[in-house]
Design a protein around this motif. Structure first.
Motif, short mmCIF file in Angstrom:
data_model
loop_
_atom_site.label_atom_id
_atom_site.label_comp_id
_atom_site.label_asym_id
_atom_site.label_seq_id
_atom_site.Cartn_x
_atom_site.Cartn_y
_atom_site.Cartn_z
N VAL A 35 51.42 37.95 37.75
CA VAL A 35 50.38 37.54 38.60
C VAL A 35 50.24 36.11 38.99
O VAL A 35 49.44 35.51 38.18
CB VAL A 35 48.94 38.40 38.25
N MET B 102 48.94 34.84 29.52
CA MET B 102 47.83 34.25 30.52
C MET B 102 48.04 32.84 30.33
O MET B 102 48.05 32.21 29.21
CB MET B 102 46.53 34.76 30.09
N ILE C 145 50.49 35.95 33.61
CA ILE C 145 49.05 35.92 34.65
C ILE C 145 48.64 34.63 34.70
O ILE C 145 48.46 33.76 33.71
CB ILE C 145 48.19 36.92 33.94
N CYS D 273 42.96 35.55 39.78
CA CYS D 273 42.22 36.65 39.08
C CYS D 273 40.54 36.29 39.47
O CYS D 273 39.92 37.21 39.71
CB CYS D 273 42.16 36.17 37.72
#
Ligand code: CP
Ligand code: NVA
Length: 310
Positions: free
Chosen positions: A9, A105, A126, A136
Motif C-alpha cells: 500500500v 509499515m 505499507i 492510510c
C-alpha cells in the motif's frame, strides 16, 4: 490468494475503485465489531514491523493497537535504533525483515526509499507517510466523509493550504471515488506535477473533476468538505518563515468556512496548529470532524492489515 493478499500500500493510484470501496466496507465492519466487542483475531501469531524515521502519534498508536486487537503483534522500530540508521542498505533491511515479520509499515522522508523497500521485501509494505503520500490517512478520511455525508460520489472536497503529501493522497483517493476536488494553494505550492497528472487521468475515468484555484474564497464555493493540513510539514522546518508568510491568506477560519455550504464539514489529519492553518473556532467548532478522522485511522489500519497480511 485472498482479497489483496500480499499487496503493498504505497499510493491508492495502484488500486482499483472497487478495491478501495471494499477496504472501506471492511473498515466499517471492523468498527462495528469492535463496538460490539466482537473483534475476531484474524491476525493471530502475525507480526508487523513498524519503521519510523519521523515522529508520530496517530499512525504509530493506531497500527500498534490495531495489530493487538486482531491478535497479532507490532514492533516499533525507530530507524535511528536500526542498523539502517547507521548505513545498512535498504535492500538488506528489506530482505532480513521479510524473514521475520509478515508485514512492514514505514514512515520515511523519501518516497523513493519506501518504493525500494517494497520492491526488495517479500512481505507487504505499507506507506505510513512519505514526502509524497499518506494513503492510510486518506482512506480514514473517506470513511469519515461517508459517516457524515453518506454518499461520496459527486461531493466537492476543497483542500486549502499546502499541496503536500496529505493533499496528494486526498486528491488521488477522491478522484478514485468520484468526488470533485479543488486544491487551493499559493502559486509554487500546488504539489507535484506527476501527482496532478495522475489525479487528472483517474478523474477522467471516474468522471470526477480535479482543479487548482489560487484564491481560497473562490475555491470554497459549494464545498461539502473543507480540508487543511499544516503549512510546515516534517522535513521542511527551515522554510517555516517563508511558508507562514506565503500561506497567510489560506487560514481556514470562520470567514472562510462561511463561504462553503452551510452543512460542510471541516477536516484536518492532525497534528494541527491553531492560529496558523486553522483557527481554534473552526477546528474546535461544530463543523469539525477531526477526532472522528483520528479514530477512523484505527479501523482503517485494521482493514488494510487484514487484507494484505492474512
Ligand atoms: N495524521 C497523522 O498521521 O498523525 P501522526 O503524525 O501523529 O501519525
Ligand atoms: N503534512 C504533514 C502530515 C503529518 C501527519 C507532514 O508531513 O508533516
Amino acid at each position: 490468494g485472498q482479497f489483496l493478499q500480499g499487496r503493498d500500500v504505497l499510493t491508492w493510484a495502484d488500486y482499483a475503485t472497487g478495491e478501495i470501496e471494499q477496504l472501506l466496507e471492511s473498515a466499517r465492519r471492523l468498527k462495528e465489531q469492535q463496538q460490539q466487542g466482537a473483534t475476531q483475531q484474524t491476525l493471530a501469531g502475525r507480526s508487523l514491523g513498524m519503521i519510523f524515521e519521523n515522529a508520530s502519534t496517530r499512525t504509530r498508536v493506531s497500527f500498534e493497537v490495531g495489530m493487538t486487537q486482531l491478535g497479532g503483534h507490532a514492533l516499533f522500530l525507530n530507524s535511528t535504533d536500526l542498523q539502517i540508521g547507521r548505513g545498512e542498505p535498504v535492500d538488506d533491511t528489506a530482505k532480513v525483515l521479510s524473514r521475520y515479520v509478515d508485514g512492514i509499515m514505514i514512515r520515511a522522508n523519501d518516497h523513493e526509499k519506501v518504493k525500494r523497500l517494497a520492491e526488495k521485501s517479500e512481505v507487504p509494505v505499507i506507506n505510513a507517510l512519505t514526502d509524497w503520500y499518506h494513503p492510510c490517512q486518506a482512506l480514514a478520511d473517506m470513511l469519515t466523509v461517508q459517516e457524515h455525508l453518506d454518499q461520496l460520489n459527486g461531493r466537492k472536497l476543497v483542500y486549502v493550504g499546502d499541496g503536500n503529501n496529505v493533499a496528494h493522497s486526498v486528491m488521488i483517493i477522491a478522484a478514485k471515488l468520484g468526488m470533485d476536488i479543488t486544491l487551493s494553494t499559493p502559486e509554487g505550492y500546488e504539489g507535484e506535477a506527476d501527482v496532478w497528472a495522475e489525479a487528472r487521468a483517474i478523474a477522467e475515468q471516474t468522471g470526477s473533476k480535479v482543479a487548482h484555484v489560487v484564491d481560497p474564497r473562490e475555491a470554497l464555493q459549494d464545498a461539502d468538505i473543507v480540508y487543511t493540513d499544516v503549512w510546515v510539514s516534517m522535513g521542511v522546518e527551515k522554510e517555516a518563515d517563508k511558508r507562514n508568510k506565503a500561506f497567510r491568506r489560506y487560514q481556514v477560519n470562520e470567514e472562510l468556512m462561511s463561504l462553503a455550504k452551510k452543512e460542510a464539514i471541516f477536516m484536518h489529519c492532525l497534528p494541527a496548529h491553531r492560529g496558523e492553518e486553522v483557527s481554534a473556532e473552526v477546528i474546535d467548532g461544530p463543523q469539525s470532524v477531526v477526532f472522528d478522522q483520528a479514530e477512523n485511522r484505527l479501523h482503517v489500519q485494521k482493514a488494510i492489515l487484514q487484507a494484505v497480511m492474512r
